[in-house]
Design a protein around this motif. Structure first.
Motif, mmCIF file in Angstrom:
data_model
loop_
_atom_site.group_PDB
_atom_site.id
_atom_site.type_symbol
_atom_site.label_atom_id
_atom_site.label_comp_id
_atom_site.label_asym_id
_atom_site.label_seq_id
_atom_site.Cartn_x
_atom_site.Cartn_y
_atom_site.Cartn_z
ATOM 1 N N MET A 253 0.858 -1.182 0.000
ATOM 2 C CA MET A 253 0.000 0.000 0.000
ATOM 3 C C MET A 253 0.898 1.237 0.000
ATOM 4 O O MET A 253 1.639 1.459 0.937
ATOM 5 N N ARG A 254 0.821 2.022 -1.047
ATOM 6 C CA ARG A 254 1.557 3.290 -1.036
ATOM 7 C C ARG A 254 0.869 4.265 -1.981
ATOM 8 O O ARG A 254 0.194 3.879 -2.920
ATOM 9 N N GLN A 255 1.030 5.523 -1.705
ATOM 10 C CA GLN A 255 0.372 6.543 -2.517
ATOM 11 C C GLN A 255 0.957 6.593 -3.920
ATOM 12 O O GLN A 255 0.234 6.721 -4.901
ATOM 13 N N ASN A 256 2.264 6.498 -4.030
ATOM 14 C CA ASN A 256 2.913 6.468 -5.336
ATOM 15 C C ASN A 256 3.419 5.056 -5.576
ATOM 16 O O ASN A 256 4.432 4.652 -5.033
ATOM 17 N N GLN A 257 2.680 4.294 -6.377
ATOM 18 C CA GLN A 257 3.024 2.901 -6.572
ATOM 19 C C GLN A 257 4.377 2.782 -7.275
ATOM 20 O O GLN A 257 4.668 3.477 -8.232
ATOM 21 N N ASN A 258 5.186 1.854 -6.780
ATOM 22 C CA ASN A 258 6.503 1.590 -7.353
ATOM 23 C C ASN A 258 6.417 0.291 -8.127
ATOM 24 O O ASN A 258 5.990 -0.731 -7.603
ATOM 25 N N SER A 259 6.800 0.311 -9.389
ATOM 26 C CA SER A 259 6.682 -0.869 -10.230
ATOM 27 C C SER A 259 7.788 -1.880 -9.972
ATOM 28 O O SER A 259 7.727 -2.999 -10.471
ATOM 29 N N GLU A 260 8.822 -1.489 -9.222
ATOM 30 C CA GLU A 260 9.918 -2.415 -8.968
ATOM 31 C C GLU A 260 9.465 -3.538 -8.042
ATOM 32 O O GLU A 260 8.682 -3.331 -7.120
ATOM 33 N N PRO A 261 9.961 -4.768 -8.277
ATOM 34 C CA PRO A 261 9.597 -5.889 -7.396
ATOM 35 C C PRO A 261 10.055 -5.629 -5.964
ATOM 36 O O PRO A 261 11.053 -4.955 -5.724
ATOM 37 N N ILE A 262 9.312 -6.167 -5.011
ATOM 38 C CA ILE A 262 9.685 -6.016 -3.605
ATOM 39 C C ILE A 262 10.909 -6.869 -3.318
ATOM 40 O O ILE A 262 10.980 -8.033 -3.698
ATOM 41 N N ASP A 263 11.867 -6.272 -2.625
ATOM 42 C CA ASP A 263 13.136 -6.921 -2.295
ATOM 43 C C ASP A 263 13.209 -7.083 -0.780
ATOM 44 O O ASP A 263 13.007 -6.125 -0.033
ATOM 45 N N ALA A 264 13.500 -8.308 -0.336
ATOM 46 C CA ALA A 264 13.568 -8.559 1.110
ATOM 47 C C ALA A 264 14.574 -7.652 1.798
ATOM 48 O O ALA A 264 14.368 -7.240 2.948
ATOM 49 N N ASN A 265 15.660 -7.307 1.125
ATOM 50 C CA ASN A 265 16.693 -6.466 1.725
ATOM 51 C C ASN A 265 16.247 -5.021 1.912
ATOM 52 O O ASN A 265 16.924 -4.254 2.597
ATOM 53 N N LYS A 266 15.113 -4.654 1.297
ATOM 54 C CA LYS A 266 14.635 -3.275 1.392
ATOM 55 C C LYS A 266 13.374 -3.158 2.245
ATOM 56 O O LYS A 266 12.641 -2.177 2.161
ATOM 57 N N LEU A 267 13.138 -4.182 3.067
ATOM 58 C CA LEU A 267 11.984 -4.164 3.968
ATOM 59 C C LEU A 267 12.433 -3.845 5.387
ATOM 60 O O LEU A 267 13.468 -4.336 5.834
ATOM 61 N N LEU A 268 11.644 -3.048 6.102
ATOM 62 C CA LEU A 268 11.896 -2.762 7.514
ATOM 63 C C LEU A 268 10.680 -3.229 8.302
ATOM 64 O O LEU A 268 9.584 -2.682 8.178
ATOM 65 N N PHE A 269 10.863 -4.279 9.102
ATOM 66 C CA PHE A 269 9.789 -4.876 9.885
ATOM 67 C C PHE A 269 9.666 -4.097 11.197
ATOM 68 O O PHE A 269 10.616 -4.042 11.978
ATOM 69 N N LEU A 270 8.512 -3.504 11.442
ATOM 70 C CA LEU A 270 8.373 -2.501 12.499
ATOM 71 C C LEU A 270 7.254 -2.854 13.476
ATOM 72 O O LEU A 270 6.156 -3.237 13.074
ATOM 73 N N ASP A 271 7.559 -2.694 14.781
ATOM 74 C CA ASP A 271 6.547 -2.878 15.818
ATOM 75 C C ASP A 271 6.881 -1.953 16.976
ATOM 76 O O ASP A 271 8.014 -1.927 17.458
ATOM 77 N N THR A 272 5.891 -1.198 17.436
ATOM 78 C CA THR A 272 6.127 -0.240 18.515
ATOM 79 C C THR A 272 5.411 -0.668 19.789
ATOM 80 O O THR A 272 4.389 -1.363 19.753
ATOM 81 N N GLU A 273 5.959 -0.256 20.916
ATOM 82 C CA GLU A 273 5.289 -0.364 22.211
ATOM 83 C C GLU A 273 5.070 1.065 22.686
ATOM 84 O O GLU A 273 6.012 1.856 22.741
ATOM 85 N N THR A 274 3.831 1.408 23.001
ATOM 86 C CA THR A 274 3.481 2.799 23.277
ATOM 87 C C THR A 274 2.851 2.947 24.659
ATOM 88 O O THR A 274 2.439 1.972 25.283
ATOM 89 N N THR A 275 2.747 4.207 25.078
ATOM 90 C CA THR A 275 2.195 4.481 26.407
ATOM 91 C C THR A 275 0.675 4.441 26.427
ATOM 92 O O THR A 275 0.071 4.526 27.486
ATOM 93 N N GLY A 276 0.034 4.338 25.272
ATOM 94 C CA GLY A 276 -1.423 4.303 25.200
ATOM 95 C C GLY A 276 -1.893 3.615 23.943
ATOM 96 O O GLY A 276 -1.107 3.006 23.207
ATOM 97 N N LEU A 277 -3.200 3.723 23.668
ATOM 98 C CA LEU A 277 -3.795 3.014 22.541
ATOM 99 C C LEU A 277 -4.195 3.941 21.396
ATOM 100 O O LEU A 277 -4.442 3.463 20.292
ATOM 101 N N GLY A 278 -4.286 5.237 21.637
ATOM 102 C CA GLY A 278 -4.703 6.152 20.589
ATOM 103 C C GLY A 278 -3.548 6.561 19.695
ATOM 104 O O GLY A 278 -2.397 6.199 19.912
ATOM 105 N N VAL A 279 -3.874 7.347 18.662
ATOM 106 C CA VAL A 279 -2.839 7.833 17.748
ATOM 107 C C VAL A 279 -2.593 9.331 17.926
ATOM 108 O O VAL A 279 -1.934 9.950 17.106
ATOM 109 N N GLY A 280 -3.136 9.911 18.990
ATOM 110 C CA GLY A 280 -2.947 11.333 19.244
ATOM 111 C C GLY A 280 -1.542 11.641 19.731
ATOM 112 O O GLY A 280 -0.729 10.753 19.995
ATOM 113 N N THR A 281 -1.280 12.928 19.887
ATOM 114 C CA THR A 281 0.068 13.376 20.242
ATOM 115 C C THR A 281 0.470 12.974 21.652
ATOM 116 O O THR A 281 1.648 12.971 21.987
#
Length: 433
Positions: free
Chosen positions: A90-118
């Motif tokens: 999912m991206r606003q500007n689609q990239n036609s290049e194939p997805i490369d495993a070396n260019k992926l960043l697997f991300l997970d956060t632990e936060t102080t709450g559940l909302g997305v506010g500041t």
């Protein structure tokens, strides 16, 4: 701090060579002193003090050399399967290049709450990435708000050469939270946002009918074969962090570190799973392949995203299967697909198998019998066969009515079937005259 400044001023009055050596020695001593300030319970799990131009934060780095298996999958398998993940991207500007495993960043956060506010602060950001010989997990932690900018700066450095973030509900939660923190710390968006592989959405598309929940903990257990023991639930992470802020005891965070680390590893394993599914590949040579519902939903996903060739291959595999589970669900959906396409000859064996299953079910569905009655009445013109299926459907409808509380809809169902049976009996009678 003022004592160190005074010593440096005295050193500047010495010769340049002597001053340089002395300043280096002072800096080394200072760094060692700061390291000693880091609690031993942090160092025990591999946490180090990290500094950059924006300040300090804590960093834990774990390297998993290949081969490394997390659950059912060897993580290095993603090198071959990453290109199949494009339908999830999912991206606003689609990239036609194939997805490369070396260019992926697997991300997970632990936060102080559940909302997305500041007011919601990501106190720990875990991320993983591929190198030539390993999968690496890094976990950043802030001990107070003053360390947030340094942590975010470090994260941005790792995002520069990556094409996509890989998350679980990250498009709705993790990424918006981080964007808010970037803005509050003085960074503004420049250029397009990174591409995104959010695995929550395909998980719901594929497994909403077969899993009790699409929470990551359920998906990893049921689809990846991952069993966590003594895991700290993510919902407890904020309370444990606040407890650490209260008494400065790192022991409270050990379970949070372990949970976050496993989440990042699971994202990589799930990427392998989706790569295989979307590529129409079995898990391994001895694997019987994915279950029917999963295979059908995967084929629908491929078809929706324009990969009709791969979708048709999976649909064909499903059509050849002997076992249809409970005789409902994906088998009837696949038959309906064939019917819409005018391919009744491909739908017919699916209806027959489903009807056989329904007759041996405690709470049978009537769809297959009704479809067979329609087919034999209007297309094959075998009225007696059509009547047989209609009468069986009416019999099953009476059985369902006795077991169901929804009497109104069941009565309508029986009345419709009774009209069909009456009409067919009349047709059969006139045909024999």
């Amino acid at each position: 701090m003022s004592g160190l400044r005074e010593r440096l001023e005295r050193l500047r009055a010495q010769s340049p060579e002597v001053a340089a050596e002395s300043i280096q020695a002072e800096t080394t001593v200072s760094a060692k002193s700061e390291e000693h300030l880091l609690h031993a319970d942090f160092r025990h799990i591999g946490v180090e003090l990290k500094s950059n131009e924006n300040g300090q934060f804590l960093l834990r780095r774990i390297v998993y050399p290949f081969p490394y298996r997390h659950g059912r999958y060897e993580l290095a398998e993603l090198r071959e399967g990453a290109s199949h993940l494009s339908p999830i991207a999912m991206r606003q500007n689609q990239n036609s290049e194939p997805i490369d495993a070396n260019k992926l960043l697997f991300l997970d956060t632990e936060t102080t709450g559940l909302g997305v506010g500041t007011g919601n602060v990501p106190f720990m950001v875990g991320f993983g990435y591929y190198t030539e010989r390993a999968f690496v997990v890094e976990q950043t932690l802030i001990r107070h708000p003053g360390e947030e900018k340094a942590m975010l700066s470090y994260l941005l450095g790792h995002m520069k050469d990556k094409s996509h973030l890989v998350t679980y509900n990250g498009r709705t939660f993790d990424w918006p939270v981080l964007v808010n923190r970037f803005i509050l710390n003085g960074w503004r968006r420049s250029g397009p946002e990174p591409g995104h592989l959010d695995f929550l959405h395909p998980s719901r598309a594929l497994w909403r009918n077969t899993l009790p929940s699409c929470r990551l903990s359920i998906v990893e257990e049921e689809r990846l074969g991952i069993q966590r023991e003594h895991d700290v639930p993510g919902s407890m992470a904020p309370a444990l962090y606040f407890q650490y802020l209260s008494d400065h005891n790192p022991i409270h965070l050990h379970g949070v570190y372990a949970h976050n680390e496993k989440d990042v590893l699971t994202l990589a394993s799930l990427a392998v799973h989706f790569g295989k599914l979307l590529g129409g590949i079995s898990r391994d040579a001895e694997d019987e392949g994915p279950e029917g519902e999963e295979l059908f939903r995967t084929a629908c996903w491929l078809e929706k995203h324009g990969n009709t060739e791969s979708a048709e291959r999976l649909f064909d595999l499903l059509g050849d299967r002997e076992e249809l589970g409970d005789g409902s669900g994906w088998s009837l959906a696949l038959a309906a697909r064939y019917k819409r396409a005018g391919q009744h000859e491909r739908a017919l064996p699916l209806w027959r198998k489903s009807a056989e299953k329904a007759e041996n079910s405690a709470l049978p569905k009537l769809d297959a019998h009704v479809e067979l009655a329609i087919y034999y009445e209007h297309r094959d013109k075998q009225l007696l066969t059509a009547l047989t299926y209609a009468e069986k459907a009416l019999e099953l409808a009476h059985m369902r009515a006795r077991l169901s509380r929804d009497s109104a809809s069941r009565n309508e169902e029986k009345e419709a079937l009774l009209r069909r049976v009456t009409r067919l009996r009349d047709k059969v009678s006139r045909e024999r005259m």
